[in-house]
Scaffold this motif. Structure first.
Motif, PDB file in Angstrom:
ATOM      1  N   SER B  82     -30.148  26.302 -24.302  1.00  0.00           N
ATOM      2  CA  SER B  82     -29.380  25.155 -24.791  1.00  0.00           C
ATOM      3  C   SER B  82     -30.163  23.862 -24.594  1.00  0.00           C
ATOM      4  N   LEU B  83     -29.592  22.780 -25.087  1.00  0.00           N
ATOM      5  CA  LEU B  83     -30.368  21.556 -25.303  1.00  0.00           C
ATOM      6  C   LEU B  83     -31.177  21.079 -24.093  1.00  0.00           C
ATOM      7  N   SER B  84     -30.553  20.948 -22.927  1.00  0.00           N
ATOM      8  CA  SER B  84     -31.289  20.400 -21.783  1.00  0.00           C
ATOM      9  C   SER B  84     -32.476  21.277 -21.424  1.00  0.00           C
ATOM     10  N   CYS B  85     -32.249  22.590 -21.476  1.00  0.00           N
ATOM     11  CA  CYS B  85     -33.343  23.495 -21.153  1.00  0.00           C
ATOM     12  C   CYS B  85     -34.394  23.484 -22.253  1.00  0.00           C
ATOM     13  N   MET B  86     -33.936  23.421 -23.480  1.00  0.00           N
ATOM     14  CA  MET B  86     -34.885  23.370 -24.586  1.00  0.00           C
ATOM     15  C   MET B  86     -35.791  22.158 -24.446  1.00  0.00           C
ATOM     16  N   LEU B  87     -35.195  21.008 -24.072  1.00  0.00           N
ATOM     17  CA  LEU B  87     -35.993  19.792 -23.927  1.00  0.00           C
ATOM     18  C   LEU B  87     -37.014  19.950 -22.810  1.00  0.00           C
ATOM     19  N   ASN B  88     -36.762  20.922 -21.945  1.00  0.00           N
ATOM     20  CA  ASN B  88     -37.688  21.130 -20.837  1.00  0.00           C
ATOM     21  C   ASN B  88     -38.477  22.429 -20.957  1.00  0.00           C
ATOM     22  N   GLY B  89     -38.551  22.953 -22.157  1.00  0.00           N
ATOM     23  CA  GLY B  89     -39.480  24.054 -22.386  1.00  0.00           C
ATOM     24  C   GLY B  89     -38.912  25.451 -22.343  1.00  0.00           C
ATOM     25  N   SER B  90     -37.627  25.600 -22.538  1.00  0.00           N
ATOM     26  CA  SER B  90     -37.044  26.943 -22.452  1.00  0.00           C
ATOM     27  C   SER B  90     -37.601  27.879 -23.524  1.00  0.00           C
ATOM     28  N   ASP B  91     -37.972  27.325 -24.647  1.00  0.00           N
ATOM     29  CA  ASP B  91     -38.451  28.209 -25.716  1.00  0.00           C
ATOM     30  C   ASP B  91     -39.752  28.904 -25.312  1.00  0.00           C
ATOM     31  N   GLU B  92     -40.639  28.120 -24.672  1.00  0.00           N
ATOM     32  CA  GLU B  92     -41.891  28.733 -24.196  1.00  0.00           C
ATOM     33  C   GLU B  92     -41.596  29.750 -23.106  1.00  0.00           C
ATOM     34  N   LEU B  93     -40.648  29.389 -22.253  1.00  0.00           N
ATOM     35  CA  LEU B  93     -40.300  30.287 -21.163  1.00  0.00           C
ATOM     36  C   LEU B  93     -39.789  31.619 -21.719  1.00  0.00           C
ATOM     37  N   LEU B  94     -38.909  31.526 -22.671  1.00  0.00           N
ATOM     38  CA  LEU B  94     -38.357  32.735 -23.276  1.00  0.00           C
ATOM     39  C   LEU B  94     -39.462  33.540 -23.949  1.00  0.00           C
ATOM     40  N   GLU B  95     -40.272  32.832 -24.706  1.00  0.00           N
ATOM     41  CA  GLU B  95     -41.326  33.517 -25.439  1.00  0.00           C
ATOM     42  C   GLU B  95     -42.285  34.202 -24.462  1.00  0.00           C
ATOM     43  N   HIS B  96     -42.570  33.488 -23.399  1.00  0.00           N
ATOM     44  CA  HIS B  96     -43.487  34.041 -22.405  1.00  0.00           C
ATOM     45  C   HIS B  96     -42.936  35.337 -21.796  1.00  0.00           C
ATOM     46  N   LEU B  97     -41.668  35.265 -21.412  1.00  0.00           N
ATOM     47  CA  LEU B  97     -41.051  36.447 -20.803  1.00  0.00           C
ATOM     48  C   LEU B  97     -40.975  37.603 -21.798  1.00  0.00           C
ATOM     49  N   CYS B  98     -40.640  37.247 -23.026  1.00  0.00           N
ATOM     50  CA  CYS B  98     -40.509  38.296 -24.040  1.00  0.00           C
ATOM     51  C   CYS B  98     -41.857  38.971 -24.268  1.00  0.00           C
ATOM     52  N   SER B  99     -42.890  38.187 -24.377  1.00  0.00           N
ATOM     53  CA  SER B  99     -44.160  38.809 -24.719  1.00  0.00           C
ATOM     54  C   SER B  99     -44.689  39.580 -23.510  1.00  0.00           C
ATOM     55  N   ARG B 100     -44.417  39.059 -22.320  1.00  0.00           N
ATOM     56  CA  ARG B 100     -44.887  39.778 -21.132  1.00  0.00           C
ATOM     57  C   ARG B 100     -44.133  41.100 -20.955  1.00  0.00           C
ATOM     58  N   GLU B 101     -42.872  41.109 -21.351  1.00  0.00           N
ATOM     59  CA  GLU B 101     -42.089  42.343 -21.234  1.00  0.00           C
ATOM     60  C   GLU B 101     -42.202  43.210 -22.490  1.00  0.00           C
ATOM     61  N   GLY B 102     -42.935  42.670 -23.449  1.00  0.00           N
ATOM     62  CA  GLY B 102     -43.166  43.450 -24.659  1.00  0.00           C
ATOM     63  C   GLY B 102     -41.931  43.649 -25.515  1.00  0.00           C
ATOM     64  N   VAL B 103     -41.065  42.627 -25.555  1.00  0.00           N
ATOM     65  CA  VAL B 103     -39.865  42.747 -26.399  1.00  0.00           C
ATOM     66  C   VAL B 103     -39.915  41.682 -27.492  1.00  0.00           C
ATOM     67  N   HIS B 105     -39.098  38.471 -29.891  1.00  0.00           N
ATOM     68  CA  HIS B 105     -38.968  37.101 -29.395  1.00  0.00           C
ATOM     69  C   HIS B 105     -37.517  36.690 -29.160  1.00  0.00           C
ATOM     70  N   GLU B 106     -36.573  37.479 -29.641  1.00  0.00           N
ATOM     71  CA  GLU B 106     -35.179  37.149 -29.334  1.00  0.00           C
ATOM     72  C   GLU B 106     -34.688  37.877 -28.085  1.00  0.00           C
ATOM     73  N   GLY B 107     -35.530  38.693 -27.525  1.00  0.00           N
ATOM     74  CA  GLY B 107     -35.141  39.422 -26.331  1.00  0.00           C
ATOM     75  C   GLY B 107     -35.006  40.905 -26.579  1.00  0.00           C
ATOM     76  N   GLY B 108     -34.770  41.634 -25.508  1.00  0.00           N
ATOM     77  CA  GLY B 108     -34.655  43.081 -25.604  1.00  0.00           C
ATOM     78  C   GLY B 108     -34.992  43.685 -24.251  1.00  0.00           C
ATOM     79  N   THR B 109     -35.096  44.999 -24.211  1.00  0.00           N
ATOM     80  CA  THR B 109     -35.333  45.674 -22.942  1.00  0.00           C
ATOM     81  C   THR B 109     -36.758  46.219 -22.889  1.00  0.00           C
ATOM     82  N   SER B 110     -37.393  46.002 -21.749  1.00  0.00           N
ATOM     83  CA  SER B 110     -38.783  46.440 -21.601  1.00  0.00           C
ATOM     84  C   SER B 110     -38.868  47.958 -21.727  1.00  0.00           C
ATOM     85  N   ALA B 111     -40.041  48.415 -22.101  1.00  0.00           N
ATOM     86  CA  ALA B 111     -40.211  49.844 -22.376  1.00  0.00           C
ATOM     87  C   ALA B 111     -39.900  50.692 -21.143  1.00  0.00           C
ATOM     88  N   ASP B 112     -40.163  50.161 -19.954  1.00  0.00           N
ATOM     89  CA  ASP B 112     -39.876  50.959 -18.762  1.00  0.00           C
ATOM     90  C   ASP B 112     -38.407  50.894 -18.354  1.00  0.00           C
TER      91      ASP B 112
END
Ligand SMILES: Cc1cc2nc3c(=O)[nH]c(=O)nc-3n(C[C@H](O)[C@H](O)[C@H](O)COP(=O)(O)O)c2cc1C
Ligand code: SF4
Ligand code: FES
Lengths: 439, 166, 763
Positions: B82-103, B105-112
């Motif tokens: 949401s807005l406050s987090c977005m203004l502080n970089g939540s999109d990168e955070l989400l993207e980072h976690l998603c790519s690191r977990e291999g899911v 970009h909208e999210g999902g469950t890691s292969a393990d």
């Protein structure tokens, strides 16, 4: 810097007051003993009324008046419900009260329950506040053990008990009737009003529903007298209000201000530490995400209901989101639109269909596919949605976006006419500070 | 989770509500506690325990973001967008976690099957933007990308029994 | 479907209010939409449906302006008050209503040309009359793979759904099955059932009528017709004695659809139908339908023309010394009346009897003030005695549920497991103990303001002492009324005409037999009947479908079904209602009344009724209970016939004795397992079969197992059925479902349904 009069004990004591003892040490539960022992329910109601306390959940309706709407003679059980769903983007003041000072809320609820003749109260807390729920659970248990909840409270013959009910992730359950539906085990979709909850609320019984901050304000009001409270703030905005401030400020957090004494500029720049080096102010949603956005020219507006309304916005929940010039108003508007689309309950047509449509148009703009005729389309949509729905969610969705297009039209026009996707703005917090868990 | 177990869990709070229907959300959350999500059988058991139809219970369950009718990982990491987090970089955070977990970009469950990453709407922690929440209980922020890595590693290293929610 | 609730503008409680500058009246508290409609102003609606309970106010289509209320308000949820000033036509209102429509169409596929609802769709209609042109949305619309099979009978096109919640509210709040719901939230909301389940129930088809768009459609009807090549005719359902008012959709003489009426009968079905009433018409097109007259001469069977068949019938019957006329329980008043006339004159030494029971002790009960189904609504106590309304008289279930929702107490007393047990207090009585079981209900009847007793003819016939107890209790409360649920569709009509049950004839020499819609061999005491028919003279059958009887008849004359001819049925609540000629029927068939008249000509004493109307006029002149009625007074909604005068209480002393060894047998019919359900293509998948039900403890004692075939033996016959164990079933009795085509449970019964015991063995 304005002088601070704290209504919320943990702020005055600058301490965590989660146990009955710490709370009592700072004067807690005295109001309860006094009221239940010495005052009639009607006298207590009158105190609420005299204080001028307005609801802090968003609509700002006078608390004492709402309580007086409950039919006096009704044979039906009466209920008190505390709205702790706090899901409005930018708002986290209730969280703090429940986390640091749960007994003040409990005491406030016993007072309100006694005043309206309810024997049971419910706290509806959002599912994401499990940590706070556990604190409340413990506090309720402790209060019960200390005789502040249950039957014959503090030897007064008054019975009142509390149930904590956890939500499960739906913003709409913060809307009062959506909340009641959810609490009744139904889909949390708002009901038609009238009848209002005061007449036909939980299980069709007369129900008083108030926000956490509203109810937590009651003990000091009873203790110090309504005139003390009414003496703070302005005539139409008595008392203090907690503002949650976040976004592009260096000291985000909760700040309690005496209404009318502080300006928006003071809140942002003095209390919340101002913006980062080299940044300038761009926009601010002062009362949560559901209110019209403000710009630079509004910074000197005093923080009270009437001044903010004059400035074209609302005090709302007091969740103030600040954006500096690194932010993009089109993207910000899109993010808000996405929130409302996601949270629309789907019951009424304008909201269900319209929030999605608004998001689509804004997404197009951000993607570089906006068209000039989209401005006309958006205006039409605002008209089709605003004031046409069963509850205020849709109005809340329109307000920040229509105001943004009005106030920052140039930015929108530039985005649309340039026709290329907007670059992601930079994100200040990410590389700046370390994370910390649960305070 | 059987209807019996669910009923036993509900019994202590039953008389706090004028209608049994109110127990549906506590029942769903309790039944979900075991695996983190509900199967069709769980929904049927909740229905039996609350005297409602499975269709009704499913309709309630699907209304709420934090009731899962599809499998999730052992731990669910919700990134506020949401807005406050977005203004502080939540999109990168989400993207980072998603790519690191291999899911996606909208999210999902890691292969393990260990971690589900998902977008969340405002978590009420805007003062700690960008923030994330582990299950419904642990909210933290501001979270840097490397801290996010550390959180994920920690969750993998010390798999906790899933908390039973009320 | 009725868009607006009926408003009585003749009452004394009217208030004046201003509507678009005009002063008009309506009863205070009426919802504005209804008050406007009653005053000739149509406010558009989608979610509002007066029969679904409190208004929802969800679609927002009915926004109007009311002075004093800020902004616009939904007319569907705003009650009229005196001096209210209402504007439904201002620019602001029009703009708002158009806006809603545009939003509704935003994601709607606008596929009217291929949509079954096209031409009769409120959404299309409104779009056409007021709607915006092109949608201004450039993004692709919501898309779903389509359509979804919600049940064997109902298709769901999700992209056409406008989330009006009507169907969901029906399932949750009217039929209370709770199986159709809305899932997800916001724009992702979808109508659905529990994952993987089909939307099954007794009344599911009503959601099709309720859907204001083409989202829910009838699978049997899908793509069979277009609105411009159909005609609609009001008629009455003849699948059970409730007599729901229907609307038949015809295309080229063939029946394509049965719907609830736009102008429902608020005294009967309120516009609802059960699934058999809705889809049972398929039985008319089934292979079992009689399409050709048949002559059997010695060993030879041949088809012939209608004229030849009638001539042959006249010939064979005229040669008999005496004759027997057997009428089915669903013959129309006209058919029964003409058959009686035939028996009184043209037919040699004839006697007439019909399906049904004697009900010796039921007279006093019947003589009490008769209630209509609609009266259940206003009762504060409803006692259901015997029967199983949910299965035998389905739509009565919806009225009972409605009464319960309105706060009425429901008490169910009877010898069988009740589908509706959860509606209230349920008292299960052992066969023979009904009178005793009524004790608490009787006490309640004495103390409430508006008690109403709904009673089952068969169960009270078996226990006459209970009928007396009830009649006495009701007689003591002047505000009490009673509603008989007859076992035969036109049972009350046959009684009004003085036709006695045919069970008294089975032991006699039948002589030549004329059977009109009758098939006693498949009914109670079937074996006895078959013996009597075998030893009698030639059999002439007038019937719409093949049966055991048509297989052994000398002459078979195909007649119209109830979808194809005109006539009157007297249904529950003693209500005379008109069937209307709808479908054409097979070429070589004719309405029963016409065949009987033709037969009279062949028999040499011509009856001179030229139409059902004139036959009905003659019938009313001869039957006091019908006097004063004619087709015009019956109109579309029917009328009550006169209550029968109180009669003597014969044989009322004790429950009728059970014949035979073993456990008492309790039987019941189910509409959902009846001939319509089994013969109609649209219903075969959901049709229920014959079964016996035992309490598990009883089964253990008898050493029989669940789901096995068992053999039941009574003094009257034997039958083999599948067993189901049900802890809800009474101990000390066997329950069996009868009336399933091809089934043999009926053969256990005596022709007069005297109670029997049965022995139970594994088959
Ligand atoms: C969409 C929507 C969400 C809301 N969310 C909340 C909430 O999370 N907490 C809250 O106290 N009030 C919320 N409100 C306001 C409530 O409807 C209600 O006005 C308030 O709880 C009343 O309490 P008060 O009088 O003490 O302010 C919301 C309103 C709307 C329309
Ligand atoms: S399927 Fe039809 S009746 Fe059901 S909600 Fe959608 S539009 Fe309404
Ligand atoms: S008809 Fe009034 S809101 Fe739908």
């Amino acid at each position: 810097m304005p002088q601070l009069n704290s209504v919320y004990r943990h702020r005055a004591a600058d301490r965590v007051l989660t146990t009955v003892d710490t709370y009592r040490l700072s004067g807690g539960y005295l109001a309860l003993e006094k009221a239940l022992g010495e005052m009639t329910a009607d006298e207590l109601l009158y105190v609420f009324h005299r204080s001028g306390l307005r609801g802090r959940g968003g609509a700002g309706f006078p608390m004492g008046r709402k309580a007086s709407f409950l039919p006096k003679d009704a044979q039906l059980a009466k209920y008190l419900v505390c709205n702790a769903d706090e899901s409005e983007p930018g708002t986290f003041k209730d969280r703090e009260i429940m986390e640091l000072n749960p007994h003040q809320l409990i005491e406030g609820m016993v007072l309100a329950g006694y005043a309206i003749g309810a024997e049971r109260g419910y706290i509806y807390i959002r599912g994401e506040y499990e940590y706070q729920a556990q604190i409340l659970d413990a506090a309720i248990e402790a209060a019960r053990e200390s005789g502040y909840l249950g039957s014959d409270i503090a030897g007064s013959k008054v019975d009142f008990d509390l149930t904590l009910y956890r939500g499960a992730g739906a913003y709409i359950c913060g809307e009062e009737t959506g909340l009641l539906e959810s609490l009744e085990g139904k889909r949390g979709q708002p009901r038609l009003k009238p009848p209002f909850p005061a007449v036909k609320g939980l299980w069709a019984s007369p129900t008083l529903l108030n926000n956490v901050e509203t109810l937590a304000a009651l003990p000091p009001i009873v203790e110090n007298g309504p005139d003390w409270y009414a003496g703070m703030g302005t005539e139409k905005s008595p008392g203090t209000k907690v503002f949650s401030i976040s976004g592009h400020v260096t000291k985000p957090g909760n700040y309690e201000v005496v209404l009318g004494d502080t300006t928006l500029r003071e809140l942002i720049f003095d209390m919340a530490g101002g913006l980062r080096e080299g940044r300038s102010f761009k926009a601010c949603w002062v009362g949560g995400s559901s209110v019209p956005v403000l710009a630079e020219q509004h910074l000197d507006t005093p923080l009270d209901y009437e001044s903010l309304q004059e400035a074209g916005t609302f005090l709302g929940s007091g969740g103030c989101i600040v954006m500096d010039d690194s932010g993009c108003i089109v993207r910000a508007s899109l993010r808000l639109a996405s929130f409302y689309r996601h949270e629309s309950c789907g019951k009424c047509t304008p909201c269900r269909e319209g929030t999605g449509w608004m998001e689509n148009v804004l997404q197009r703009m951000v993607d570089g596919e906006g068209r000039m005729e989209d401005f006309e389309l958006m205006e039409a949509l605002f008209g089709r949605i605003g004031g046409k729905c069963l509850c205020a969610l849709a109005d809340g969705a329109v307000a920040p976006i229509s105001s943004a297009i009005r106030l920052f039209r140039k930015d929108f026009v530039r985005v649309v006419s340039e026709g290329s996707p907007l670059p992601q703005p930079m994100s200040p917090q990410l590389e700046m500070s370390g994370g910390r868990a649960n305070a | 989770m059987t209807a019996e177990e669910i009923r036993a869990h509900l019994d202590p709070i039953r008389d706090q509500f004028a209608e049994e229907r109110s127990l549906v959300l506590p029942a769903l959350k309790f039944a979900q506690g075991e695996k983190g999500h509900l199967t069709g059988d769980d929904v049927t058991e909740v229905a039996a325990a609350t005297n409602l139809t499975p269709a009704y219970v499913e309709s309630i369950a699907s209304f709420y973001d934090r009731i899962y009718l599809d499998p999730v990982g052992k731990r669910v990491v919700s990134v506020c967008v949401s807005l406050s987090c977005m203004l502080n970089g939540s999109d990168e955070l989400l993207e980072h976690l998603c790519s690191r977990e291999g899911v996606s970009h909208e999210g999902g469950t890691s292969a393990d099957g260990e971690i589900t990453v998902q977008e969340a709407q405002c978590l009420g922690a805007c003062d700690r933007a960008p923030c994330l929440q582990v299950d419904a209980e642990e909210t933290m922020g501001p979270v840097t990308l490397s801290e996010a890595d550390a959180v994920a590693d920690r969750l993998r290293a010390e798999p906790q029994p899933r908390p039973v929610l009320r | 479907m009725p868009d607006y609730a009926p408003v009585d503008l003749t009452g004394t409680d009217l208030v004046e209010f201003e509507l678009n500058g005009r002063t008009v009246k309506a009863p205070a508290g009426t919802m504005l939409v209804d008050a406007c409609a009653a005053n000739g102003v149509e406010v558009p609606i989608f979610c509002y449906e007066p029969r679904l309970g409190d208004p929802l106010g969800a679609c927002r289509q009915c926004l109007v302006s009311v002075e004093g209320i800020p902004g616009l308000t939904t007319a569907c949820s705003t009650p009229v008050a005196a001096e209210m000033m209402v504007d439904t036509v201002s620019e602001e209102v029009r703009e708002a209503q158009d806006g809603i429509l545009e939003l509704l169409l935003e994601n709607h596929p606008l596929d009217c040309p291929v949509c079954d609802k096209g031409g009769e769709c409120p959404l299309q209609d409104r779009t056409f009359r007021f709607g915006p042109g092109e949608s201004r949305m450039v993004e692709p619309k919501r898309h779903f793979p389509k359509p979804l099979k919600l049940s064997p009978q109902i298709a769901l096109d999700r992209e056409r759904c406008i989330s009006c919640y009507r169907c969901v509210r029906f399932s949750q709040d009217v039929s209370e099955d709770g199986n159709l719901t809305m899932s997800e939230r916001g724009g992702r909301s979808e109508i659905t059932t529990f994952t993987g389940d089909s939307y099954n129930g007794r009344f599911t088809g009503n959601v099709i009528d309720l859907c204001p768009v083409g989202a829910l459609t009838s699978i049997p009807y899908r793509f069979t017709s277009r609105p411009w090549d159909i005609q609609n005719t009001p008629s009455v359902c003849a699948s059970c004695s409730v007599g729901c008012n229907t609307e038949l959709t015809l295309r080229e003489g063939e029946i394509k659809r049965v719907q609830g009426r736009d102008e429902p009968n608020w005294q009967v079905e309120e516009g609802w139908l059960c699934n058999v009433g809705r889809w049972g018409y398929g039985a008319d097109q089934a292979p079992q339908r009689l399409r050709q007259p048949i002559l059997r001469d010695g060993g030879e069977t041949r088809e012939c023309s209608l004229e030849e068949a009638v001539a042959a019938a006249g010939l064979v019957l005229a040669h008999e010394a005496h004759t027997t006329v057997l009428l089915g329980g669903d013959v129309t008043v006209e058919e029964a009346f003409i058959a009686k006339e035939l028996a009184a004159g043209p037919l040699p030494d004839a006697q007439v009897g019909s399906a049904g029971v004697v009900g010796a002790a039921l007279g006093p009960l019947r003589a009490l003030p008769a209630a209509q189904l609609g009266d259940i609504d206003g009762a504060d106590l409803v006692v259901v005695v015997g029967g199983d309304p949910a299965n035998q008289h389905p739509v009565a279930e919806l009225r009972l549920r409605k009464a319960r929702r309105a706060g009425a107490r429901i008490v169910l007393v009877g010898p069988r497991a009740q589908e509706l047990e959860s509606l209230g207090e349920s008292i299960r009585t052992a066969p023979g103990n009904l009178a005793e079981g009524l004790t608490s209900a009787v006490a309640q009847i004495a103390t409430v303001k508006r008690p109403l007793v709904v009673w089952d003819e068969l169960d009270l016939d078996a226990e006459p002492d209970a009928a007396v107890v009830l009649a006495t209790a009701l007689g003591d409360n002047a505000a009490a009324s009673q509603l008989e649920l007859t076992s035969e569709v036109n049972g009350a009509g046959l009684r009004a005409l003085g036709v006695a049950p045919h069970s008294r004839l089975v032991d006699q020499d039948l002589g030549g037999v004329l059977a009109v819609r009758a098939n006693p061999g498949a009914g109670p005491g079937g074996d006895a009947w078959n013996r009597a028919l075998d030893s009698g003279g030639p059999i002439v059958v007038i019937a719409s479908h093949h049966s055991e009887l048509t297989e052994r008849a000398t002459v078979v004359i195909p007649c119209s079904s109830h979808f194809e001819h005109e006539g009157v049925l007297v249904t529950a609540g003693q209500r005379a209602q008109r069937l209307r000629p709808g479908a054409a029927g097979p070429e070589q068939s004719a309405p029963g009344w016409e065949i009987l008249i033709a037969l009279s000509h062949r028999l040499g004493v011509a009856l001179e009724y030229r139409s059902p109307r004139s036959a009905f006029a003659a019938a009313t002149a001869s039957a006091p209970a019908l006097s004063g009625l004619d087709y015009d007074t019956l109109g579309d909604l029917g009328a009550e016939i006169a209550t029968s005068p109180a009669s003597d209480v014969n044989g009322a002393g004790a429950p009728r004795a059970h014949d035979g060894e073993g456990l008492p047998l309790v039987t019941g019919r189910s509409v959902f397992g009846g001939p319509e359900a089994h013969l109609s293509e649209g219903l075969v998948v959901t049709a229920t079969g014959e079964e016996a039900v035992l309490h598990p403890a009883e089964a253990a004692r008898l050493n029989v197992a669940d789901a096995n075939l068992i053999t039941l033996n009574s003094p009257n016959g034997e039958c083999t059925v599948r067993l189901r164990l049900d802890p809800g079933a009474p101990e000390g009795a066997v329950f069996a479902v009868r009336g399933v085509p091809g089934g043999t449970v009926e053969s256990l019964l005596a022709p007069d349904r005297a109670p029997v015991n049965v022995t139970v063995n594994t088959a």
